[in-house]
Motif scaffolding. Sequence first.
Motif, PDB file in Angstrom:
ATOM      1  N   THR A 171       0.822  -1.205   0.000  1.00  0.00           N
ATOM      2  CA  THR A 171       0.000   0.000   0.000  1.00  0.00           C
ATOM      3  C   THR A 171       0.861   1.262   0.000  1.00  0.00           C
ATOM      4  OG1 THR A 171      -1.762  -1.166   1.168  1.00  0.00           O
ATOM      5  CG2 THR A 171      -1.806   1.243   1.236  1.00  0.00           C
ATOM      6  N   PHE A 172       1.796   1.340   0.932  1.00  0.00           N
ATOM      7  CA  PHE A 172       2.572   2.565   1.077  1.00  0.00           C
ATOM      8  C   PHE A 172       3.635   2.730  -0.002  1.00  0.00           C
ATOM      9  CE2 PHE A 172       0.420   2.661   5.047  1.00  0.00           C
ATOM     10  CZ  PHE A 172       0.329   3.999   5.358  1.00  0.00           C
ATOM     11  N   LEU A 173       4.227   1.650  -0.462  1.00  0.00           N
ATOM     12  CA  LEU A 173       5.218   1.761  -1.535  1.00  0.00           C
ATOM     13  C   LEU A 173       4.549   1.871  -2.902  1.00  0.00           C
ATOM     14  CD1 LEU A 173       7.897  -0.802  -0.296  1.00  0.00           C
ATOM     15  CD2 LEU A 173       7.888   1.692  -0.027  1.00  0.00           C
ATOM     16  N   GLY A 174       3.286   1.465  -2.987  1.00  0.00           N
ATOM     17  CA  GLY A 174       2.554   1.562  -4.246  1.00  0.00           C
ATOM     18  C   GLY A 174       1.998   2.948  -4.518  1.00  0.00           C
ATOM     19  N   MET A 175       1.764   3.721  -3.459  1.00  0.00           N
ATOM     20  CA  MET A 175       1.206   5.065  -3.653  1.00  0.00           C
ATOM     21  C   MET A 175       2.073   5.964  -4.533  1.00  0.00           C
ATOM     22  SD  MET A 175      -0.771   6.151  -0.160  1.00  0.00           S
ATOM     23  CE  MET A 175       0.569   5.800   0.955  1.00  0.00           C
ATOM     24  N   PRO A 176       3.373   6.075  -4.274  1.00  0.00           N
ATOM     25  CA  PRO A 176       4.161   6.969  -5.137  1.00  0.00           C
ATOM     26  C   PRO A 176       4.225   6.490  -6.586  1.00  0.00           C
ATOM     27  CG  PRO A 176       5.543   5.986  -3.420  1.00  0.00           C
ATOM     28  CD  PRO A 176       4.155   5.551  -3.173  1.00  0.00           C
ATOM     29  N   VAL A 177       4.276   5.191  -6.782  1.00  0.00           N
ATOM     30  CA  VAL A 177       4.343   4.648  -8.147  1.00  0.00           C
ATOM     31  C   VAL A 177       3.058   4.968  -8.902  1.00  0.00           C
ATOM     32  CG1 VAL A 177       4.505   2.527  -9.519  1.00  0.00           C
ATOM     33  CG2 VAL A 177       5.969   2.825  -7.511  1.00  0.00           C
ATOM     34  N   THR A 178       1.921   4.719  -8.281  1.00  0.00           N
ATOM     35  CA  THR A 178       0.653   4.975  -8.962  1.00  0.00           C
ATOM     36  C   THR A 178       0.401   6.474  -9.137  1.00  0.00           C
ATOM     37  OG1 THR A 178      -0.520   4.751  -6.856  1.00  0.00           O
ATOM     38  CG2 THR A 178      -0.448   2.821  -8.274  1.00  0.00           C
ATOM     39  N   MET A 179       0.819   7.280  -8.172  1.00  0.00           N
ATOM     40  CA  MET A 179       0.644   8.729  -8.295  1.00  0.00           C
ATOM     41  C   MET A 179       1.498   9.277  -9.429  1.00  0.00           C
ATOM     42  SD  MET A 179      -1.021  11.173  -6.951  1.00  0.00           S
ATOM     43  CE  MET A 179      -1.025  12.937  -7.043  1.00  0.00           C
ATOM     44  N   ALA A 180       2.734   8.807  -9.541  1.00  0.00           N
ATOM     45  CA  ALA A 180       3.628   9.281 -10.602  1.00  0.00           C
ATOM     46  C   ALA A 180       3.110   8.899 -11.980  1.00  0.00           C
ATOM     47  CB  ALA A 180       5.027   8.719 -10.396  1.00  0.00           C
ATOM     48  N   ARG A 181       2.417   7.798 -12.065  1.00  0.00           N
ATOM     49  CA  ARG A 181       1.872   7.344 -13.343  1.00  0.00           C
ATOM     50  C   ARG A 181       0.496   7.957 -13.638  1.00  0.00           C
ATOM     51  NH1 ARG A 181       5.343   3.631 -15.083  1.00  0.00           N
ATOM     52  NH2 ARG A 181       6.480   2.417 -13.571  1.00  0.00           N
ATOM     53  N   GLY A 182       0.002   8.772 -12.724  1.00  0.00           N
ATOM     54  CA  GLY A 182      -1.288   9.422 -12.939  1.00  0.00           C
ATOM     55  C   GLY A 182      -2.465   8.481 -12.786  1.00  0.00           C
ATOM     56  N   ALA A 183      -2.281   7.418 -12.025  1.00  0.00           N
ATOM     57  CA  ALA A 183      -3.330   6.409 -11.895  1.00  0.00           C
ATOM     58  C   ALA A 183      -4.005   6.439 -10.522  1.00  0.00           C
ATOM     59  CB  ALA A 183      -2.739   5.020 -12.131  1.00  0.00           C
ATOM     60  N   LEU A 184      -3.764   7.479  -9.747  1.00  0.00           N
ATOM     61  CA  LEU A 184      -4.291   7.529  -8.394  1.00  0.00           C
ATOM     62  C   LEU A 184      -4.839   8.922  -8.134  1.00  0.00           C
ATOM     63  CD1 LEU A 184      -4.420   5.843  -5.727  1.00  0.00           C
ATOM     64  CD2 LEU A 184      -2.253   6.860  -5.128  1.00  0.00           C
ATOM     65  N   PHE A 185      -5.914   9.007  -7.401  1.00  0.00           N
ATOM     66  CA  PHE A 185      -6.486  10.278  -6.963  1.00  0.00           C
ATOM     67  C   PHE A 185      -7.027  11.145  -8.089  1.00  0.00           C
ATOM     68  CE2 PHE A 185      -2.858   9.877  -3.758  1.00  0.00           C
ATOM     69  CZ  PHE A 185      -3.629   9.191  -2.850  1.00  0.00           C
ATOM     70  N   ARG A 186      -7.426  10.603  -9.190  1.00  0.00           N
ATOM     71  CA  ARG A 186      -7.915  11.419 -10.293  1.00  0.00           C
ATOM     72  C   ARG A 186      -9.293  10.939 -10.742  1.00  0.00           C
ATOM     73  NH1 ARG A 186      -4.187  14.354  -9.016  1.00  0.00           N
ATOM     74  NH2 ARG A 186      -2.412  14.878 -10.270  1.00  0.00           N
ATOM     75  N   VAL A 187     -10.114  11.890 -11.126  1.00  0.00           N
ATOM     76  CA  VAL A 187     -11.413  11.585 -11.722  1.00  0.00           C
ATOM     77  C   VAL A 187     -11.347  12.116 -13.148  1.00  0.00           C
ATOM     78  CG1 VAL A 187     -13.906  11.841 -11.528  1.00  0.00           C
ATOM     79  CG2 VAL A 187     -12.504  11.809  -9.463  1.00  0.00           C
TER      80      VAL A 187
END
Length: 175
Positions: free
Chosen positions: A67-83
């Motif tokens: 969970t915690f190591l996956g957040m930066p990877v997904t955020m950098a790829r634009g796959a997290l926190f976006r609608v």
Amino acid sequence: MNVSPAARGPAAGRLARTLLRSGQGLIEIMVVAMALLICAEVVCRAFLGFSLMVTDEIAGYLLVALTFLGMPVTMARGALFRVELVLNRLPARLRAWLELGFNLLSLALTLVLLRELWRFAVDSWQRGVRAPTVLATPLYLPQAVMVLGMAALAGVLVVQVVRDVRRIRAGAGDE
């Protein structure tokens, strides 16, 4: 990663991409390890009549790390926190400002969480807190992974805020 090398310099861009790829590789290894551990537990219980006794604890630590190591990877790829459905319908200039605002708020929250997680891990280390399990894991170890993941997320958010500011200054979406 969504940040161009020109935005952060060639060396910084390569380093960021290398770190994110390494993080993703580590996450993939952890998923495989968790699956193998759970399969071993199932086989031991079903066919051999005993339990490994550590599967739940290790799988829990792996889940936290994922969970915690996956957040930066997904955020950098634009796959997290976006609608995307909503964002793509907005004018480019408004979208740029909203993304900057969102990234600033996310960074502020991330820094608050990072500070608290750091304090939590240091407190566990100073007091010598251990898990009340068979392994008696020092709890600062999984907590340190949480700190590392949150710090990496803060770094990704800083890069994205810089990118957003540069895009707005360059007149993103001016028609």
